[in-house]
Write an enzyme that holds these catalytic residues in place. Structure first.
Site, short mmCIF file in Angstrom:
data_model
loop_
_atom_site.label_atom_id
_atom_site.label_comp_id
_atom_site.label_asym_id
_atom_site.label_seq_id
_atom_site.Cartn_x
_atom_site.Cartn_y
_atom_site.Cartn_z
N CYS B 245 -17.34 16.23 5.38
CA CYS B 245 -17.73 17.46 4.68
C CYS B 245 -17.30 17.34 3.23
CB CYS B 245 -17.14 18.68 5.36
SG CYS B 245 -15.35 18.69 5.46
N ARG B 250 -13.83 21.00 7.44
CA ARG B 250 -14.91 21.49 8.30
C ARG B 250 -15.35 20.41 9.27
NH1 ARG B 250 -18.84 23.72 3.70
NH2 ARG B 250 -17.59 22.29 2.46
#
Lengths: 153, 297
Positions: B245, B250
């Site tokens: 990410c 994430r």
């Protein structure tokens, strides 16, 4: 307006001094105290708080509006952030207590490195400090836009 | 609503429900760790008995852009009252982004029993369950220093990603606008990417992390997840998958989904992610919504 001389308002300097006077860990506690002191949004804005949620992923929800009094050339700040974002609430509260009711010129003159002066980089991390920079930048932009709209051509 | 059956997932032990937490949080062999994006959220109230873990200050080396080393991990785990036999349960804000990240870092050090609270902090709060501001003081343990941080197994570096191009699937878990590389920041906002260029790694499929989560932050069913990752993203039956990410947080969430919920064998998180790839010299990128081709050597 990049030629505006940067100058710290006394109200904001007091807060910076408060942060500088304590150790890292206590700075976090202090920030939490500020978060708890952020005033509730006045009733006339309550139904606009939904705007706060419509932000891009990774951006912190923040509601900001400025009320202008052109007679005295002062600005009242209305700031809100959700309870799940106490760090943002803390920054908003610092900005509110430090800048609310100041003149347009005083607000525009606030040093852009305010976030660094609070000494939070080590505990908050530089990434999270972006939030307070963005907040200050948004307020200044709001004031500049207002000045442009009200200046007679 | 009926209780969700975790046995549908590849590793049913990797998830616990809020009910489970309420029942077992005071067990001797359970340590509850709250890991949030917001550094002050724990202080406003947390699950009774939970300790705070800060992804940045606790898990990262202050000098090198890297995680803490084996000795630092042992010291950290000891201070939290964790032993190698402890069931460590993570939860946090933002649908467990940072909780998944902390769990993934613990994985690097070979800790066996790691679990995530399905739905995270929000679910516990929404259910009106108890919160406290009381900070526990665990009895320190003597966690043995792990032999080696298992970077090879769980972590991809940029060289690994380059080598992987064209051989196996890459999953980009950022928002569609970050993936395509369009400028997304509103005027006055600093570029939130912190990268010189916008776009994605060639051949990467776009699966925003949130696709794996329901509205309430819990994970979707295995069937739904298989459809999203196996079919739509084209991960298929790949042996090796890499997720990335912006800084690897994430993608830890997606790593958890691929590894523990779908059971892919070798899943690595590229924690350098876009803040490295988008800034690095001589690395190819693709802009727009197409995955793009493997660049010629």
């Amino acid at each position: 307006m990049t030629n505006t001389e940067q100058k710290m308002p006394a109200s904001l300097q007091e807060i910076v001094d408060e942060f500088q006077a304590v150790e890292d860990r206590q700075r976090l506690e202090l920030l939490l105290e500020f978060a708890n002191e952020l005033p509730d949004v006045p009733e006339q804005y309550q139904d606009r708080l939904g705007e706060m949620e419509q932000v891009e992923e990774c951006q912190t929800p923040l509601f900001l509006t400025v009320e202008y009094d052109d007679a005295s050339r002062t600005a009242q700040l209305v700031l809100a952030a959700p309870a799940e974002a106490p760090t943002t609430r803390g920054f908003a509260s610092i900005v509110h207590q430090g800048l609310n009711g100041l003149t347009y010129e005083e607000i525009l003159a606030v040093p852009d490195d305010l976030a660094d002066r609070l000494g939070l980089a080590r505990t908050i991390t530089p990434l999270r400090l972006r939030g307070i920079r963005a907040m200050l930048a948004r307020i200044k932009r709001n004031v500049r836009d207002h000045l442009q709209q009200t200046t007679p051509h | 609503m009926a209780d969700k059956d975790f046995s549908q997932y590849a590793n049913p032990d990797a998830l616990v429900s809020t009910d489970w937490v309420a029942e077992h949080k005071d067990d001797d062999n359970v340590v509850l760790l709250e890991s949030n994006e917001d550094v002050l959220l724990y202080e406003t109230g947390h699950i009774p008995g939970a300790q705070k873990i800060d992804w940045h200050t606790d898990l990262n080396d202050p000098v090198t852009r890297d995680f803490i080393n084996e000795e630092q991990f042992a010291a950290f785990a000891s201070a939290k009252g964790i032993t190698p036999e402890t069931t460590v349960v993570f939860y946090g804000d933002k649908s467990n982004w940072w909780a998944a990240y902390a769990l993934w870092v613990f994985t690097l050090f070979g800790h066996k029993d790691l679990r995530l609270v399905d739905g995270g902090r929000q679910k516990w709060v929404d259910e009106g369950r108890e919160l406290t501001t009381e900070v526990p003081s665990p009895t320190p343990t003597d966690y043995p220093v792990p032999a080696k941080r298992e970077d090879d197994a769980w972590r991809a570096f940029r060289e690994d990603v380059l080598e992987h191009l064209g051989k196996g699937p890459l999953v980009d878990v950022r928002s569609p606008a970050e993936y395509s590389g369009e400028v997304t920041s509103a005027p006055g906002f600093e570029d939130k990417e912190g990268a010189l260029r916008g776009g994605h790694i060639p051949t990467a499929a776009s699966v925003p992390w949130a696709k794996a989560a329901n509205e309430d932050g819990t994970f979707k069913s295995r069937e739904e997840l298989e459809k999203i990752y196996k079919e739509e993203a084209g991960v298929g039956e790949a042996d090796e998958v890499i997720a990335y990410c912006r800084i690897g947080e994430r993608s830890s969430h997606t790593w958890f989904v691929l590894k523990h919920l779908l059971g892919y064998d070798k899943v690595r998180n590229y924690d350098g992610s876009w803040t490295e790839w988008g800034n690095a010299v001589r690395l190819p990128i693709v802009t727009g919504t197409e995955k793009g081709e493997v660049p010629a050597k």
